[in-house]
Design a protein around this motif. Sequence first.
Motif, PDB file in Angstrom:
ATOM      1  N   LEU A  27       1.045  -1.136   0.175  1.00  0.00           N
ATOM      2  CA  LEU A  27      -0.015   0.003  -0.032  1.00  0.00           C
ATOM      3  C   LEU A  27       1.009   1.286   0.062  1.00  0.00           C
ATOM      4  O   LEU A  27       1.833   1.315   0.700  1.00  0.00           O
ATOM      5  CB  LEU A  27      -0.826   0.127   1.068  1.00  0.00           C
ATOM      6  N   VAL A  28       0.800   2.126  -0.976  1.00  0.00           N
ATOM      7  CA  VAL A  28       1.482   3.345  -1.165  1.00  0.00           C
ATOM      8  C   VAL A  28       0.593   4.482  -1.325  1.00  0.00           C
ATOM      9  O   VAL A  28      -0.393   4.562  -1.960  1.00  0.00           O
ATOM     10  CB  VAL A  28       2.546   3.171  -2.330  1.00  0.00           C
ATOM     11  N   GLY A  29       0.946   5.735  -0.595  1.00  0.00           N
ATOM     12  CA  GLY A  29       0.313   6.779  -0.621  1.00  0.00           C
ATOM     13  C   GLY A  29       1.048   7.810  -1.095  1.00  0.00           C
ATOM     14  O   GLY A  29       2.399   7.974  -0.440  1.00  0.00           O
ATOM     15  N   ALA A  30       1.038   8.790  -1.775  1.00  0.00           N
ATOM     16  CA  ALA A  30       1.926   9.926  -2.113  1.00  0.00           C
ATOM     17  C   ALA A  30       1.349  11.059  -2.316  1.00  0.00           C
ATOM     18  O   ALA A  30       0.137  10.973  -3.009  1.00  0.00           O
ATOM     19  CB  ALA A  30       2.901   9.381  -3.477  1.00  0.00           C
ATOM     20  N   VAL A  38      -2.935   6.769  -4.346  1.00  0.00           N
ATOM     21  CA  VAL A  38      -3.182   5.771  -3.456  1.00  0.00           C
ATOM     22  C   VAL A  38      -2.970   4.613  -4.548  1.00  0.00           C
ATOM     23  O   VAL A  38      -3.633   4.545  -5.572  1.00  0.00           O
ATOM     24  CB  VAL A  38      -4.236   5.611  -2.749  1.00  0.00           C
ATOM     25  N   ALA A  39      -2.057   3.694  -4.292  1.00  0.00           N
ATOM     26  CA  ALA A  39      -1.986   2.328  -4.916  1.00  0.00           C
ATOM     27  C   ALA A  39      -1.895   1.252  -4.037  1.00  0.00           C
ATOM     28  O   ALA A  39      -1.346   1.312  -2.698  1.00  0.00           O
ATOM     29  CB  ALA A  39      -0.732   2.407  -5.963  1.00  0.00           C
ATOM     30  N   GLY A  42      -3.162  -6.621  -3.096  1.00  0.00           N
ATOM     31  CA  GLY A  42      -3.514  -7.430  -1.962  1.00  0.00           C
ATOM     32  C   GLY A  42      -4.440  -6.973  -0.920  1.00  0.00           C
ATOM     33  O   GLY A  42      -5.324  -6.383  -1.506  1.00  0.00           O
ATOM     34  N   ASP A  43      -4.312  -7.280   0.116  1.00  0.00           N
ATOM     35  CA  ASP A  43      -5.466  -7.083   1.251  1.00  0.00           C
ATOM     36  C   ASP A  43      -5.338  -5.960   1.915  1.00  0.00           C
ATOM     37  O   ASP A  43      -6.100  -5.615   2.748  1.00  0.00           O
ATOM     38  CB  ASP A  43      -5.321  -8.244   2.062  1.00  0.00           C
ATOM     39  N   SER A  44      -4.336  -5.064   1.418  1.00  0.00           N
ATOM     40  CA  SER A  44      -4.166  -3.564   1.914  1.00  0.00           C
ATOM     41  C   SER A  44      -5.516  -2.916   1.606  1.00  0.00           C
ATOM     42  O   SER A  44      -5.924  -2.930   0.635  1.00  0.00           O
ATOM     43  CB  SER A  44      -2.791  -2.845   1.545  1.00  0.00           C
ATOM     44  N   ARG A  45      -5.728  -2.038   2.749  1.00  0.00           N
ATOM     45  CA  ARG A  45      -6.843  -1.123   2.263  1.00  0.00           C
ATOM     46  C   ARG A  45      -6.453   0.348   2.889  1.00  0.00           C
ATOM     47  O   ARG A  45      -6.407   0.543   3.973  1.00  0.00           O
ATOM     48  CB  ARG A  45      -8.089  -1.663   2.811  1.00  0.00           C
ATOM     49  N   ALA A  46      -6.632   1.309   1.826  1.00  0.00           N
ATOM     50  CA  ALA A  46      -6.462   2.656   2.260  1.00  0.00           C
ATOM     51  C   ALA A  46      -7.797   3.532   2.811  1.00  0.00           C
ATOM     52  O   ALA A  46      -8.645   3.277   2.101  1.00  0.00           O
ATOM     53  CB  ALA A  46      -5.797   3.540   1.290  1.00  0.00           C
ATOM     54  N   VAL A  47      -7.755   3.827   4.160  1.00  0.00           N
ATOM     55  CA  VAL A  47      -8.810   4.617   4.657  1.00  0.00           C
ATOM     56  C   VAL A  47      -8.335   6.019   4.995  1.00  0.00           C
ATOM     57  O   VAL A  47      -7.356   6.205   5.649  1.00  0.00           O
ATOM     58  CB  VAL A  47      -9.510   3.891   5.695  1.00  0.00           C
ATOM     59  N   LEU A  48      -9.245   6.985   4.609  1.00  0.00           N
ATOM     60  CA  LEU A  48      -8.946   8.358   5.111  1.00  0.00           C
ATOM     61  C   LEU A  48      -9.876   8.529   6.147  1.00  0.00           C
ATOM     62  O   LEU A  48     -10.882   8.663   5.874  1.00  0.00           O
ATOM     63  CB  LEU A  48      -8.802   9.399   3.915  1.00  0.00           C
ATOM     64  N   GLY A  49      -9.208   9.323   7.294  1.00  0.00           N
ATOM     65  CA  GLY A  49     -10.074   9.995   8.264  1.00  0.00           C
ATOM     66  C   GLY A  49     -10.520  11.391   8.114  1.00  0.00           C
ATOM     67  O   GLY A  49      -9.337  12.090   8.007  1.00  0.00           O
ATOM     68  N   ARG A  50     -11.533  11.612   7.792  1.00  0.00           N
ATOM     69  CA  ARG A  50     -11.791  12.967   7.384  1.00  0.00           C
ATOM     70  C   ARG A  50     -12.586  13.731   8.631  1.00  0.00           C
ATOM     71  O   ARG A  50     -13.706  13.126   9.116  1.00  0.00           O
ATOM     72  CB  ARG A  50     -12.714  13.108   6.235  1.00  0.00           C
ATOM     73  N   LYS A  51     -12.289  14.768   9.189  1.00  0.00           N
ATOM     74  CA  LYS A  51     -13.111  15.589  10.318  1.00  0.00           C
ATOM     75  C   LYS A  51     -14.278  16.331   9.616  1.00  0.00           C
ATOM     76  O   LYS A  51     -13.955  16.933   8.561  1.00  0.00           O
ATOM     77  CB  LYS A  51     -12.050  16.405  10.757  1.00  0.00           C
ATOM     78  N   LEU A  65     -10.456   4.802   0.267  1.00  0.00           N
ATOM     79  CA  LEU A  65      -9.619   5.036  -0.823  1.00  0.00           C
ATOM     80  C   LEU A  65      -9.224   4.227  -1.813  1.00  0.00           C
ATOM     81  O   LEU A  65      -8.750   4.445  -2.862  1.00  0.00           O
ATOM     82  CB  LEU A  65      -8.512   5.948  -0.129  1.00  0.00           C
ATOM     83  N   SER A  66      -9.352   2.844  -1.506  1.00  0.00           N
ATOM     84  CA  SER A  66      -8.873   1.990  -2.619  1.00  0.00           C
ATOM     85  C   SER A  66      -9.724   0.808  -2.357  1.00  0.00           C
ATOM     86  O   SER A  66     -10.688   0.464  -1.530  1.00  0.00           O
ATOM     87  CB  SER A  66      -7.440   1.537  -1.985  1.00  0.00           C
ATOM     88  N   LYS A  67      -9.589  -0.142  -3.514  1.00  0.00           N
ATOM     89  CA  LYS A  67     -10.267  -1.234  -3.545  1.00  0.00           C
ATOM     90  C   LYS A  67      -9.397  -2.455  -3.336  1.00  0.00           C
ATOM     91  O   LYS A  67      -8.470  -2.354  -3.548  1.00  0.00           O
ATOM     92  CB  LYS A  67     -10.970  -1.778  -5.052  1.00  0.00           C
TER      93      LYS A  67
END
Length: 99
Positions: A27-30, A38-39, A42-51, A65-67
């Motif tokens: 899982l990579v974020g830039a 975000v890329a 595998g089973d990684s999942r990117a999630v953004l916490g937004r206030k 952010l990702s599938k």
Amino acid sequence: MEEEFLHLVKRSLPVQPQIASVGSCCLVGAISNDVLYVANLGDSRAVLGRKVSEGQKSKVVAERLSKDHNVACEEVRKEVEALHPDDSALAVVFGELKG
């Protein structure tokens, strides 16, 4: 490391077919020019916490952010089958997903 892992899988496959479903994740974020890229694999999942503010109260909302990119996804499963048409171990792994 990869060669050792593949050797372990081939050696263990006859007695532990589920080992074929073991793998790794990436899982990579830039951020570039204020854009988040975000890329994942595998089973990684990117999630953004937004206030989010609601009046005088605020809460954090999770935004996906990702599938998932694994064989549980039909599109990925078809891709893996196309890349490895003669791999009988895939039938075992895919059978476990359905069963």
